[in-house]
Design an enzyme around this catalytic site. Sequence first.
Site, PDB file in Angstrom:
ATOM      1  N   LYS A 280      46.122 133.407  10.882  1.00 24.23           N
ATOM      2  CA  LYS A 280      44.993 133.028  10.022  1.00 24.23           C
ATOM      3  C   LYS A 280      44.844 131.503   9.942  1.00 24.23           C
ATOM      4  O   LYS A 280      43.742 130.990  10.011  1.00 24.23           O
ATOM      5  CB  LYS A 280      45.161 133.591   8.600  1.00 24.23           C
ATOM      6  CG  LYS A 280      45.257 135.102   8.552  1.00 24.23           C
ATOM      7  CD  LYS A 280      45.259 135.614   7.113  1.00 24.23           C
ATOM      8  CE  LYS A 280      46.468 135.171   6.306  1.00 24.23           C
ATOM      9  NZ  LYS A 280      47.759 135.735   6.770  1.00 24.23           N
TER      10      LYS A 280
ATOM     11  N   ARG B  80      45.005 137.955  -2.573  1.00 24.19           N
ATOM     12  CA  ARG B  80      46.120 138.714  -2.026  1.00 24.19           C
ATOM     13  C   ARG B  80      46.428 139.947  -2.865  1.00 24.19           C
ATOM     14  O   ARG B  80      47.331 140.694  -2.516  1.00 24.19           O
ATOM     15  CB  ARG B  80      47.357 137.825  -2.005  1.00 24.19           C
ATOM     16  CG  ARG B  80      47.707 137.266  -0.623  1.00 24.19           C
ATOM     17  CD  ARG B  80      48.986 136.491  -0.795  1.00 24.19           C
ATOM     18  NE  ARG B  80      49.722 136.224   0.380  1.00 24.19           N
ATOM     19  CZ  ARG B  80      49.648 135.126   1.116  1.00 24.19           C
ATOM     20  NH1 ARG B  80      48.747 134.220   0.840  1.00 24.19           N
ATOM     21  NH2 ARG B  80      50.459 134.950   2.127  1.00 24.19           N
TER      22      ARG B  80
ATOM     23  N   ARG C   2      58.313 130.873  14.239  1.00 25.16           N
ATOM     24  CA  ARG C   2      57.241 129.966  13.823  1.00 25.16           C
ATOM     25  C   ARG C   2      57.793 128.632  13.328  1.00 25.16           C
ATOM     26  O   ARG C   2      58.798 128.588  12.630  1.00 25.16           O
ATOM     27  CB  ARG C   2      56.392 130.612  12.729  1.00 25.16           C
ATOM     28  CG  ARG C   2      55.280 129.670  12.256  1.00 25.16           C
ATOM     29  CD  ARG C   2      54.193 130.391  11.574  1.00 25.16           C
ATOM     30  NE  ARG C   2      54.532 130.748  10.207  1.00 25.16           N
ATOM     31  CZ  ARG C   2      53.674 131.334   9.381  1.00 25.16           C
ATOM     32  NH1 ARG C   2      52.467 131.642   9.806  1.00 25.16           N
ATOM     33  NH2 ARG C   2      54.026 131.627   8.158  1.00 25.16           N
TER      34      ARG C   2
HETATM   35  P1  AMP Z   1      50.816 131.624   3.191  1.00 24.45           P
HETATM   36  O1  AMP Z   1      50.876 130.221   3.703  1.00 24.45           O
HETATM   37  O2  AMP Z   1      49.395 132.110   2.989  1.00 24.45           O
HETATM   38  O3  AMP Z   1      51.645 132.576   3.989  1.00 24.45           O
HETATM   39  O4  AMP Z   1      51.445 131.600   1.698  1.00 24.45           O
HETATM   40  C1  AMP Z   1      52.796 131.255   1.517  1.00 24.45           C
HETATM   41  C2  AMP Z   1      53.265 131.792   0.179  1.00 24.45           C
HETATM   42  O5  AMP Z   1      52.511 131.212  -0.884  1.00 24.45           O
HETATM   43  C3  AMP Z   1      53.114 133.296  -0.005  1.00 24.45           C
HETATM   44  O6  AMP Z   1      54.187 134.041   0.566  1.00 24.45           O
HETATM   45  C4  AMP Z   1      53.098 133.394  -1.537  1.00 24.45           C
HETATM   46  O7  AMP Z   1      54.410 133.239  -2.062  1.00 24.45           O
HETATM   47  C5  AMP Z   1      52.302 132.166  -1.929  1.00 24.45           C
HETATM   48  N1  AMP Z   1      50.858 132.482  -1.997  1.00 24.45           N
HETATM   49  C6  AMP Z   1      49.870 132.009  -1.195  1.00 24.45           C
HETATM   50  N2  AMP Z   1      48.681 132.517  -1.536  1.00 24.45           N
HETATM   51  C7  AMP Z   1      48.912 133.341  -2.594  1.00 24.45           C
HETATM   52  C8  AMP Z   1      48.091 134.196  -3.396  1.00 24.45           C
HETATM   53  N3  AMP Z   1      46.782 134.314  -3.164  1.00 24.45           N
HETATM   54  N4  AMP Z   1      48.688 134.887  -4.389  1.00 24.45           N
HETATM   55  C9  AMP Z   1      50.006 134.790  -4.640  1.00 24.45           C
HETATM   56  N5  AMP Z   1      50.846 134.034  -3.914  1.00 24.45           N
HETATM   57  C10 AMP Z   1      50.318 133.312  -2.897  1.00 24.45           C
END
Ligand code: AMP
Length: 209
Positions: free
Chosen positions: A13, A88, A122
């Site tokens: 993404k 999410r 990654r």
């Molecule tokens: P990502 O970079 O999108 O994989 O996000 C990394 C981490 O940030 C996730 O594993 C969650 O712990 C937190 N996070 C990001 N977006 C959200 C969201 N919309 N709701 C809750 N936690 C989030």
Amino acid sequence: MKLIFLGPPGAGKGTLAARAVDILGIPHISTGAIFRSAIAAQSPLGLKVKAVIDAGKLVDDETTIELVKERLSRGDLPRGYILDGFPRTIAQAEALETFSAVDRVVNFDLPDSAVLERLGGRRVCRNCGINYHIVFNKPREEKICDACGGEVYARDDDREEAVAKRLEVYRSQTAPLIGFYREKGLLVDVDAQPEANTVVENFKKALGL
Ligand code: AMP
């Protein structure tokens, strides 16, 4: 255009969003990236969310919704946005409807086996956020970002235990959004398995670009 990018961790993404920014000329807003910079800056938000994120769990809905609401209300997104990593949960999606109406939700589809393979290797640039992979997409110089010279490192939440947790959280809490948005007629599916250029082409076709 207001877009949501949905899909399991490692579906690409972030990489796709960077390409879509060039194609569509709209900003990429990643809640994960906002949280990571808050952690790096040791801000009150960063201190609050670090342990939860490192464990691969979700930050609570209230904190996350407030963050996105504030970001979307600044008045600097006249042509729309790409929301990556938000919503999410169903609660987040319902909250989003009260302050912004999205045009399309792009569902990047990837089986669990591919998620595990991708996230294990990654790496990400600490400075500009570009993603690499130790086998499929190495930086030219080890641990140095090709684009900006920043340090390329492994995210704490890409460790094996955290990856398994994130996948479980995705399947139980986030995947229900696929049905939620399909019912509203907003969902488009994109197969995230091919290499990035092919996924970009499929993405453009899916959106009629
Ligand atoms: P990502 O970079 O999108 O994989 O996000 C990394 C981490 O940030 C996730 O594993 C969650 O712990 C937190 N996070 C990001 N977006 C959200 C969201 N919309 N709701 C809750 N936690 C989030």
